[in-house]
Design an enzyme around this catalytic site. Structure first.
Site, short mmCIF file in Angstrom:
data_model
loop_
_atom_site.label_atom_id
_atom_site.label_comp_id
_atom_site.label_asym_id
_atom_site.label_seq_id
_atom_site.Cartn_x
_atom_site.Cartn_y
_atom_site.Cartn_z
CG LEU A 33 -13.21 -1.16 -0.13
CD1 LEU A 33 -13.11 -1.71 -1.55
CD2 LEU A 33 -12.56 -2.12 0.87
CB SER A 34 -8.21 2.44 1.83
OG SER A 34 -7.18 3.34 1.54
CB SER A 39 -11.12 12.06 2.26
OG SER A 39 -10.74 10.92 2.95
CB SER A 106 -16.85 2.21 9.73
OG SER A 106 -17.14 3.13 8.71
N1 LIG Z 1 -4.37 -2.10 7.60
C1 LIG Z 1 -5.04 -1.04 7.14
N2 LIG Z 1 -6.29 -1.20 6.65
C2 LIG Z 1 -6.97 -0.12 6.20
N3 LIG Z 1 -6.50 1.16 6.20
C3 LIG Z 1 -5.25 1.36 6.69
C4 LIG Z 1 -4.48 0.28 7.17
N4 LIG Z 1 -3.27 0.77 7.59
C5 LIG Z 1 -3.30 2.09 7.38
N5 LIG Z 1 -4.48 2.47 6.84
C6 LIG Z 1 -4.85 3.88 6.59
O1 LIG Z 1 -5.75 4.21 7.64
C7 LIG Z 1 -6.97 4.73 7.14
C8 LIG Z 1 -8.18 3.96 7.71
O2 LIG Z 1 -8.41 4.28 9.03
P1 LIG Z 1 -9.87 4.18 9.65
O3 LIG Z 1 -9.77 4.73 11.03
O4 LIG Z 1 -10.83 4.80 8.72
O5 LIG Z 1 -10.11 2.59 9.67
S1 LIG Z 1 -11.21 1.75 10.47
O6 LIG Z 1 -12.51 2.42 10.29
O7 LIG Z 1 -10.83 1.70 11.89
O8 LIG Z 1 -11.20 0.41 9.86
C9 LIG Z 1 -6.95 4.53 5.64
O9 LIG Z 1 -7.35 5.82 5.14
P2 LIG Z 1 -8.32 6.01 3.89
O10 LIG Z 1 -7.47 5.63 2.72
O11 LIG Z 1 -8.62 7.49 3.92
O12 LIG Z 1 -9.55 5.18 4.06
C10 LIG Z 1 -5.54 4.14 5.28
O13 LIG Z 1 -4.88 5.22 4.69
N1 LIG Z 2 -16.67 9.85 -8.46
C1 LIG Z 2 -15.68 9.95 -7.59
N2 LIG Z 2 -15.95 10.15 -6.28
C2 LIG Z 2 -14.94 10.25 -5.38
N3 LIG Z 2 -13.63 10.15 -5.69
C3 LIG Z 2 -13.29 9.95 -6.98
C4 LIG Z 2 -14.30 9.83 -7.97
N4 LIG Z 2 -13.70 9.60 -9.15
C5 LIG Z 2 -12.38 9.63 -8.91
N5 LIG Z 2 -12.10 9.84 -7.60
C6 LIG Z 2 -10.76 9.92 -7.00
O1 LIG Z 2 -10.59 8.82 -6.11
C7 LIG Z 2 -9.71 9.19 -5.04
C8 LIG Z 2 -10.39 8.88 -3.72
O2 LIG Z 2 -9.50 9.13 -2.66
P1 LIG Z 2 -9.99 9.52 -1.20
O3 LIG Z 2 -11.09 10.51 -1.26
O4 LIG Z 2 -8.74 9.88 -0.42
O5 LIG Z 2 -10.59 8.13 -0.68
P2 LIG Z 2 -10.81 7.60 0.80
O6 LIG Z 2 -10.99 8.82 1.68
O7 LIG Z 2 -12.04 6.76 0.72
O8 LIG Z 2 -9.58 6.82 1.15
C9 LIG Z 2 -9.38 10.67 -5.21
O9 LIG Z 2 -8.13 10.80 -5.85
C10 LIG Z 2 -10.52 11.16 -6.13
O10 LIG Z 2 -10.14 12.26 -6.93
#
Ligand SMILES: Nc1ncnc2c1ncn2[C@@H]1O[C@H](COP(=O)(O)OS(=O)(=O)O)[C@@H](OP(=O)(O)O)[C@H]1O
Ligand SMILES: Nc1ncnc2c1ncn2[C@@H]1O[C@H](COP(=O)(O)OP(=O)(O)O)[C@@H](O)[C@H]1O
Length: 200
Positions: A33-34, A39, A106
């Protein structure tokens, strides 16, 4: 569809790149999940690999959705196309000898199966960053969950669009139970083993 395309075989192959670099090439794919931690953990893993002189290349939303896939949104069709293009880029990168680190939500099993098919099962390591929605929402790193709950973002994964957990990932990280360092170390052990033992 393009027709009359005849493949050119280049003299320098993936195996040549692998020999020059001194290691094998494959894709490490982070799904979750986001805000799950994809990352954060991917970055830590890449730094560790880089320090071991492994030729890495990171793909994530920042360098893909702003450029190559700037024309795509978050509908099912657009996510599918987003991931298909990323898989093709990843495949080219492993041909160039890179250990590719890809971090994308994904969300659908069938899309991840498709990725695996494009890249090749043997060249694909799936890492599931398993963080409950509740925790991702509490973290709300980018403030997107708040917006999604308010209806300001449509099709938001976990809120108004599905996320299907991987069935049999190579590695699963439960970030509520495992620190960033412990998760990174566990992944590095797995990858080091694969870098050493994978057949070319
Ligand atoms: N509707 C919606 N749903 C989910 N995420 C959203 C959406 N809109 C924008 N974002 C931002 O875009 C990042 C996800 O893009 P991805 O290319 O990884 O998504 S996917 O694999 O095609 O589903 C995701 O980044 P991460 O937080 O790093 O996962 C979000 O910041
Ligand atoms: N065990 C852990 N593993 C990964 N991230 C963690 C953990 N505990 C806390 N966090 C925090 O959760 C957040 C995850 O954000 P991010 O890495 O941007 O997620 P994503 O790329 O899946 O959207 C960061 O602020 C990170 O410091």
């Amino acid at each position: 569809m393009s027709t009359n395309i005849i493949q050119h075989n280049f003299k320098i192959s993936r195996e040549d790149h692998n020999r020059l670099n001194g290691h094998k090439s494959f894709v490490v794919w982070f799904t979750g999940l986001s805000g799950s931690g994809k990352s954060t953990i991917a970055n830590n893993v890449e730094q560790k690999l880089f320090a071991k002189r492994i030729h890495t290349f990171s793909l994530d939303g920042d360098n893909i959705r702003r450029g190559l896939n700037a024309d795509l949104g978050f509908s099912r069709k657009n996510r599918e196309e987003n991931l298909r293009r990323i898989a093709e880029v990843a495949k080219l990168s492993i041909e160039s000898g890179k250990l590719v680190i890809a971090s994308f939500i994904s969300p659908l099993r069938k899309d991840r199966e498709f990725l695996k098919k494009i890249i090749g099962e043997d060249d694909f390591v799936e890492i599931f960053i398993n963080t409950p929605l509740r925790v991702c929402e509490e973290r709300d790193v980018k403030g997107l969950y708040k917006k999604a709950r308010a209806g300001e973002i449509k099709n938001f994964t976990g809120i108004s669009a599905p996320y299907e957990n991987p069935v049999n990932p190579n590695i699963e990280i439960k970030t509520e139970e495992e620190s960033i360092k412990a998760a990174t170390d566990r992944i590095i052990i797995y990858l080091t083993n694969k870098l050493e033992t994978k057949n070319q």
